[in-house]
Design a protein around this motif. Structure first.
Motif, PDB file in Angstrom:
ATOM      1  N   GLY A 169       0.833  -1.212   0.000  1.00  0.00           N
ATOM      2  CA  GLY A 169       0.000   0.000   0.000  1.00  0.00           C
ATOM      3  C   GLY A 169       0.861   1.253   0.000  1.00  0.00           C
ATOM      4  N   HIS A 170       1.950   1.208   0.772  1.00  0.00           N
ATOM      5  CA  HIS A 170       2.904   2.322   0.830  1.00  0.00           C
ATOM      6  C   HIS A 170       3.530   2.549  -0.551  1.00  0.00           C
ATOM      7  N   GLU A 171       3.995   1.480  -1.157  1.00  0.00           N
ATOM      8  CA  GLU A 171       4.635   1.608  -2.479  1.00  0.00           C
ATOM      9  C   GLU A 171       3.630   2.045  -3.544  1.00  0.00           C
TER      10      GLU A 171
ATOM     11  N   THR B 201       1.145   3.939  -3.122  1.00  0.00           N
ATOM     12  CA  THR B 201       0.928   5.389  -2.990  1.00  0.00           C
ATOM     13  C   THR B 201       2.056   6.189  -3.626  1.00  0.00           C
ATOM     14  N   HIS B 202       3.285   5.694  -3.537  1.00  0.00           N
ATOM     15  CA  HIS B 202       4.378   6.409  -4.224  1.00  0.00           C
ATOM     16  C   HIS B 202       4.048   6.536  -5.713  1.00  0.00           C
ATOM     17  N   ALA B 203       3.394   5.516  -6.270  1.00  0.00           N
ATOM     18  CA  ALA B 203       3.023   5.575  -7.687  1.00  0.00           C
ATOM     19  C   ALA B 203       1.777   6.430  -7.902  1.00  0.00           C
TER      20      ALA B 203
ATOM     21  N   LYS C  80      15.216   8.451  -3.262  1.00  0.00           N
ATOM     22  CA  LYS C  80      15.093   8.637  -1.820  1.00  0.00           C
ATOM     23  C   LYS C  80      13.974   9.646  -1.604  1.00  0.00           C
ATOM     24  N   TYR C  81      12.913   9.176  -0.964  1.00  0.00           N
ATOM     25  CA  TYR C  81      11.728  10.020  -0.827  1.00  0.00           C
ATOM     26  C   TYR C  81      11.859  10.969   0.354  1.00  0.00           C
ATOM     27  N   SER C  82      11.157  12.082   0.253  1.00  0.00           N
ATOM     28  CA  SER C  82      11.190  13.070   1.338  1.00  0.00           C
ATOM     29  C   SER C  82      10.383  12.550   2.528  1.00  0.00           C
TER      30      SER C  82
ATOM     31  N   ALA D  21       6.769  12.788   1.738  1.00  0.00           N
ATOM     32  CA  ALA D  21       6.308  11.743   0.818  1.00  0.00           C
ATOM     33  C   ALA D  21       6.149  10.433   1.582  1.00  0.00           C
ATOM     34  N   GLU D  22       7.052  10.158   2.509  1.00  0.00           N
ATOM     35  CA  GLU D  22       6.966   8.921   3.295  1.00  0.00           C
ATOM     36  C   GLU D  22       5.702   8.912   4.159  1.00  0.00           C
ATOM     37  N   LEU D  23       5.434  10.046   4.819  1.00  0.00           N
ATOM     38  CA  LEU D  23       4.234  10.131   5.663  1.00  0.00           C
ATOM     39  C   LEU D  23       2.975   9.988   4.812  1.00  0.00           C
TER      40      LEU D  23
ATOM     41  N   SER E 184      15.878   4.116   0.767  1.00  0.00           N
ATOM     42  CA  SER E 184      14.921   4.939   0.022  1.00  0.00           C
ATOM     43  C   SER E 184      13.694   5.325   0.845  1.00  0.00           C
ATOM     44  N   HIS E 185      13.356   4.506   1.852  1.00  0.00           N
ATOM     45  CA  HIS E 185      12.186   4.811   2.693  1.00  0.00           C
ATOM     46  C   HIS E 185      12.610   4.797   4.167  1.00  0.00           C
ATOM     47  N   PRO E 186      13.331   5.821   4.629  1.00  0.00           N
ATOM     48  CA  PRO E 186      13.874   5.774   5.999  1.00  0.00           C
ATOM     49  C   PRO E 186      12.779   5.649   7.065  1.00  0.00           C
TER      50      PRO E 186
HETATM   51 ZN   LIG Z   1       8.492   5.125   0.829  1.00  0.00          ZN
END
Ligand SMILES: [Zn+2]
Length: 390
Positions: free
Chosen positions: A126-128, A130-132, A186-188, A191-193, A238-240
């Motif tokens: 689901g997280h990935e 959303t990146h798309a 590397k997402y901000s 973007a991660e939240l 990439s997703h800290p």
């Molecule tokens: Zn991520």
């Protein structure tokens, strides 16, 4: 010197670009990569991204089918169900997952072993997703073009920070550099939240317990403190993970419906074969390390152990070939690469290695054929240079 190319690219972007609403958040933002371009970017680079991380994991097709089923369920629940979503399992022990623009996703077998249940898998996917859907990758590319006309960057060296443990020190060519950038975006923090937040919405819509996104993040925070097991070069690069993310997920989950599906039993059944195979892959990973340290006899022994446990895995034969080639046992090495290719025809590395070996053995025509196939699957500097010398 100010590059005229940079100016013209900027000009093109300003002409083509316009303000549009983000399909997930509804916020206005500048778009110059439209939906069609997003999809094209993903489709063009997806195969290269797979090649950079061991190729496809083919030893348990039922597992891949299962990941695809869960992934598609979440994709349908997303804000952009019409994107051409695809999901693959990659043959790499490094715990990692990524999404390319347009909905092209991948998860490494190494990450699947770290998850407890289907809801945790849904949290990762689901997280990935959303990146798309929220265009995070596309936005990163847009930013980069604005900053540096960076799409035309020269060769990108695949070093230890990269999510690949079989490529060694090979450098890929510029034609595949975009794929490497997309995989390693590397997402901000924002973007991660956002990816956690909407990922959890998709989870609930698909019937999964959102608290799994909390337990998963808590687990990642603990693992990131240990700094081991390939995590730092994989998912965490990439997703800290952070306690802040875990806390934000908890607050969000508490507002959502609870007592939804965890799917622990089902998940454990689905990864049972992979778990059984894990010791063979561990020997293979140790063999790769031995090879890097020039311990070729050790590397060969580890490859043989892995082959004994799982003879149908092509990577193991490839490693044995590498160890033998380094010991100048060329005929034996050749037989190993033949075996690897007989088992797996879609992975560049075996053609690459067999081509280089055949060049050394004076089999020019066959070397050329192998290296051309290798270049089609993933262009590398070494194959290009060798081809030019043939
Ligand atoms: Zn991520």
């Amino acid at each position: 010197m100010q590059s005229p190319l940079k100016i013209s690219l900027l000009g093109i972007m300003l002409i083509l670009g316009g303000c549009a609403k983000n399909p997930v958040t509804g916020k206005s933002e500048l778009h110059f990569v439209n939906t069609q371009k997003e999809i094209q970017m993903g489709e063009k680079n997806y195969a290269y991204g797979q090649q950079m991380a061991g190729g496809l994991y083919t030893q348990d097709p039922a597992l891949t089918a299962y990941i695809q089923e869960v992934g598609q369920k979440l994709a349908k629940a997303s804000d952009r169900p019409s994107l051409p979503f695809e999901f693959v399992v990659l043959n790499d022990s490094i715990p990692n997952a990524w999404a390319m623009p347009g909905g092209k996703l991948a998860i490494n077998r190494g990450l699947l072993l770290e998850l407890e249940n289907e809801a945790e898998l849904a949290a990762v996917l689901g997280h990935e997703i959303t990146h798309a859907t929220a265009r995070h990758g596309a936005k990163a590319m847009e930013r980069q073009v604005l900053l540096s006309a960076g799409l035309l960057a020269a060769n990108v060296a695949l070093s230890s920070q990269n999510s690949d443990n079989t490529l060694g020190n090979n450098a890929i060519l510029a034609s595949a550099a975009v794929a490497s950038q997309l995989v390693n975006t590397k997402y901000s923090r924002n973007a991660e939240l956002e990816a956690d937040n909407y990922g959890m919405e998709y989870m609930v819509k698909a019937g999964y317990e959102p608290m799994a996104a909390v337990s998963l993040q808590e687990k990642f925070v603990k693992l990131s403190e240990k700094k081991s097991g390939g995590w730092l070069e994989g998912l965490f690069a990439s997703h800290p993970p952070s306690q802040h993310r875990a806390n934000a997920n908890l607050i969000h989950a508490q507002k959502m419906p609870g007592n939804l599906t965890l799917g622990e039993k089902r998940y454990q059944q689905k990864i049972a074969t992979l778990k059984k195979q894990a010791p063979a892959y561990e020997n293979y990973d140790k063999g790769i390390e031995a090879l890097k340290k020039k311990q070729y006899v050790e590397a060969q022994a580890l490859a043989e152990l892995a082959i004994k446990a799982l003879p149908t895995e092509a990577l193991f034969h490839g490693l044995k070939g590498d160890a033998l080639a380094k010991q100048n046992q060329r005929e034996e090495a050749l037989a190993c690469y033949d075996q690897a290719i007989a088992l797996e025809k879609q992975y560049f590395y075996f053609y690459h290695q067999r081509g280089l070996l055949r060049q050394k053995m004076g089999q020019k025509a066959q070397a050329k054929e192998d290296l051309k196939l290798s270049q089609q699957l993933l262009p590398t500097e070494e194959a290009q240079a060798t081809l030019a010398s043939l």
